[in-house]
Enzyme design. Structure first.
Site, short mmCIF file in Angstrom:
data_model
loop_
_atom_site.label_atom_id
_atom_site.label_comp_id
_atom_site.label_asym_id
_atom_site.label_seq_id
_atom_site.Cartn_x
_atom_site.Cartn_y
_atom_site.Cartn_z
N HIS A 66 29.71 17.34 -94.08
CA HIS A 66 30.75 16.33 -93.84
C HIS A 66 32.24 16.72 -94.40
CE1 HIS A 66 33.15 12.58 -93.95
NE2 HIS A 66 32.35 12.39 -92.82
N PHE A 253 17.65 4.79 -101.62
CA PHE A 253 18.61 4.27 -102.21
C PHE A 253 18.96 2.64 -101.85
CE2 PHE A 253 18.56 8.49 -103.74
CZ PHE A 253 18.90 9.32 -102.62
N ASP A 255 20.80 0.22 -100.87
CA ASP A 255 22.09 -0.16 -100.68
C ASP A 255 22.30 -1.30 -99.88
OD1 ASP A 255 23.44 1.92 -98.22
OD2 ASP A 255 21.63 0.93 -98.38
N ASP A 328 16.42 9.00 -96.06
CA ASP A 328 17.76 7.86 -96.44
C ASP A 328 19.08 8.38 -95.81
OD1 ASP A 328 20.15 7.49 -98.23
OD2 ASP A 328 18.74 5.98 -98.65
N ASP A 333 23.23 7.62 -92.20
CA ASP A 333 24.22 8.38 -91.14
C ASP A 333 24.15 7.54 -89.84
OD1 ASP A 333 23.69 11.83 -92.59
OD2 ASP A 333 25.37 10.34 -92.89
N1 56B Z 1 21.13 4.45 -99.38
C1 56B Z 1 22.42 5.23 -99.21
N2 56B Z 1 23.55 4.46 -99.28
C2 56B Z 1 24.74 5.20 -99.29
C3 56B Z 1 24.93 6.43 -98.97
C4 56B Z 1 26.25 6.94 -99.05
C5 56B Z 1 26.78 8.12 -98.58
N3 56B Z 1 26.16 8.72 -97.63
C6 56B Z 1 26.57 10.04 -97.19
C7 56B Z 1 26.03 11.32 -98.09
C8 56B Z 1 25.21 11.90 -97.52
C9 56B Z 1 24.49 11.36 -96.47
O1 56B Z 1 24.43 12.20 -95.45
C10 56B Z 1 25.66 10.57 -95.90
O2 56B Z 1 26.72 11.39 -95.33
C11 56B Z 1 26.84 5.79 -99.21
N4 56B Z 1 25.89 4.65 -99.51
C12 56B Z 1 26.05 3.14 -99.80
O3 56B Z 1 26.46 2.70 -98.60
C13 56B Z 1 27.28 1.46 -98.78
C14 56B Z 1 28.77 1.88 -98.01
O4 56B Z 1 28.39 1.83 -96.79
P1 56B Z 1 29.69 1.50 -95.61
O5 56B Z 1 30.28 0.18 -96.15
O6 56B Z 1 29.12 1.62 -94.35
O7 56B Z 1 30.58 2.81 -96.12
C15 56B Z 1 27.49 1.63 -100.43
O8 56B Z 1 26.54 0.76 -100.98
C16 56B Z 1 27.56 2.99 -100.67
O9 56B Z 1 27.01 2.84 -102.15
C17 56B Z 1 23.56 7.38 -98.67
O10 56B Z 1 23.54 8.19 -98.02
N5 56B Z 1 22.60 6.55 -98.59
#
Ligand code: 56B
Length: 355
Positions: A66, A253, A255, A328, A333
């Protein structure tokens, strides 16, 4: 009220923090009244994911690909990940419509970013401007005005800026007190154990302690502590500072996106009452039964999914294996790539500093 602990009483010294999360999730799913896990849908999605995996769509390399993530795996990348994951929470807007005035967005390198990506863009923009955001001496004295400037947006306002200031000041103070100003020292101290590192994070940095009480039991989710370790592992592709012999112990995770995408794929069904609250865009309270059941069942459903997916992959001609992080990242993604579609599935909205 005597709160029994989910600690593994048999051998407290080996009960890792991620296994506490896993036990919490199993306990919550086993007694959940508002959320049901549909095991047949788990099997169906596992087959779809096995196919995606074989098409190389599910690899930790996606993290580095990314444009907003660090490209060089070095100490500065560790500090970058630590700052991001100290404020990696609550990017959602009250009104979901991206055109709505308060759906905050910021422009960086000729693109409009929102959500988690806007956080990364803001941090990168600050570093481009010469703001020493990765330096503990700067973090320890950061104030609301600095944070308002750093996270300034082109449209709308990023929520919870005061809480982001508080977290950055806290971690800056602790980095100086305990880790000579760099989180890299915390990583090297963990001697390549993800669980030792998570334990240090939870012991030393209070803003990562994502726990609750459910039916008189202490339960844990540790979303930001686990994603911090996962991001370092992914950035370093499991080598150097990202070498963790026990990385497969991590859970997904919890979220607000993973529960949404699992519900979209039919792995979870919500009670009429809970579905009504979601459809009416209600705000949920951090630590409430509804919220704990949504998060706990999402973690447990993904545990079942990883197990079923690995059963399929390990029985292939060329056996293979995935962990919860890879699942996850793929599911998260997927939400970003299919936003139009997934938006029809509501997600639970909580204002808290934990996810
Ligand atoms: N479970 C989980 N939660 C994740 C991520 C990521 C970052 N992902 C990148 C890194 C590696 C991956 O390949 C992705 O490219 C952010 N979050 C959470 O999401 C929420 C934001 O969402 P939205 O409002 O749509 O931007 C917020 O709670 C944030 O803490 C993840 O990967 N897994």
């Amino acid at each position: 009220m005597i709160v029994k602990s989910m600690e593994d009483s048999s051998s407290p010294s080996t009960s890792s923090r991620s296994s506490l999360v896993r036990r919490s999730a199993k306990f919550i799913a086993g007694s959940s009244s508002e959320v049901t896990i549909n095991h047949s849908a788990v099997g169906k999605l596992a087959h779809l994911l096995a196919d995606r995996y074989n098409k190389h769509d599910m690899s930790p390399e996606c993290w580095k690909n990314h444009e907003l993530h660090p490209k060089t795996a070095d100490a500065s990348a560790v500090d970058w990940i630590f700052v991001i994951d100290s404020v990696n929470f609550s990017f959602w807007s009250e009104v979901e419509d991206p055109e709505a005035p308060d759906r905050f967005m910021l422009e960086y390198k000729n693109k409009l970013w929102t959500g988690y990506w806007s956080c990364c863009a803001a941090v990168n923009r600050a570093l481009d401007e010469g703001i020493p955001l990765l330096n503990a001496d700067y973090l320890v004295q950061i104030d609301d005005e600095h944070v308002r400037y750093i996270f300034r947006t082109t449209k709308g306002v990023m929520p919870m800026l005061a809480e982001r200031t508080r977290n950055l000041r806290e971690v800056g103070r602790i980095l100086k007190e305990k880790y000579e100003g760099s989180f890299t020292n915390c990583v090297t101290k963990s001697q390549n154990s993800s669980q030792t590192l998570i334990q240090s994070i939870l012991t030393d940095f209070p803003c990562f302690r994502d726990e609750g009480i459910y039916k008189n039991e202490r339960v844990a989710f540790y979303k930001r502590a686990q994603i911090l370790v996962a991001d370092i592992w992914a950035c370093f592709e499991g080598k150097g500072l990202g070498t963790f012999h026990d990385i497969d112990q991590l859970t997904i995770f919890a979220d607000y996106r993973i529960p949404q995408v699992l519900n979209y794929f039919g792995l979870t069904t919500y009670s009429q009452d809970l579905q009504r609250k979601l459809n009416e865009n209600c705000m949920f309270k951090y630590g409430s039964d509804d919220e704990i059941q949504i998060r706990g069942c999402a973690i447990h459903a993904c545990e079942l999914l990883v197990q079923e997916l690995n059963r399929l992959l390990e029985n292939q001609t060329i056996p293979s294996h995935v962990n919860a992080i890879m699942l996850d990242f793929y599911l998260w993604d997927y939400v970003q790539l299919h936003e139009e579609d997934i938006r029809k599935t509501p997600y639970h909205k909580v204002r808290c500093i934990y996810y």
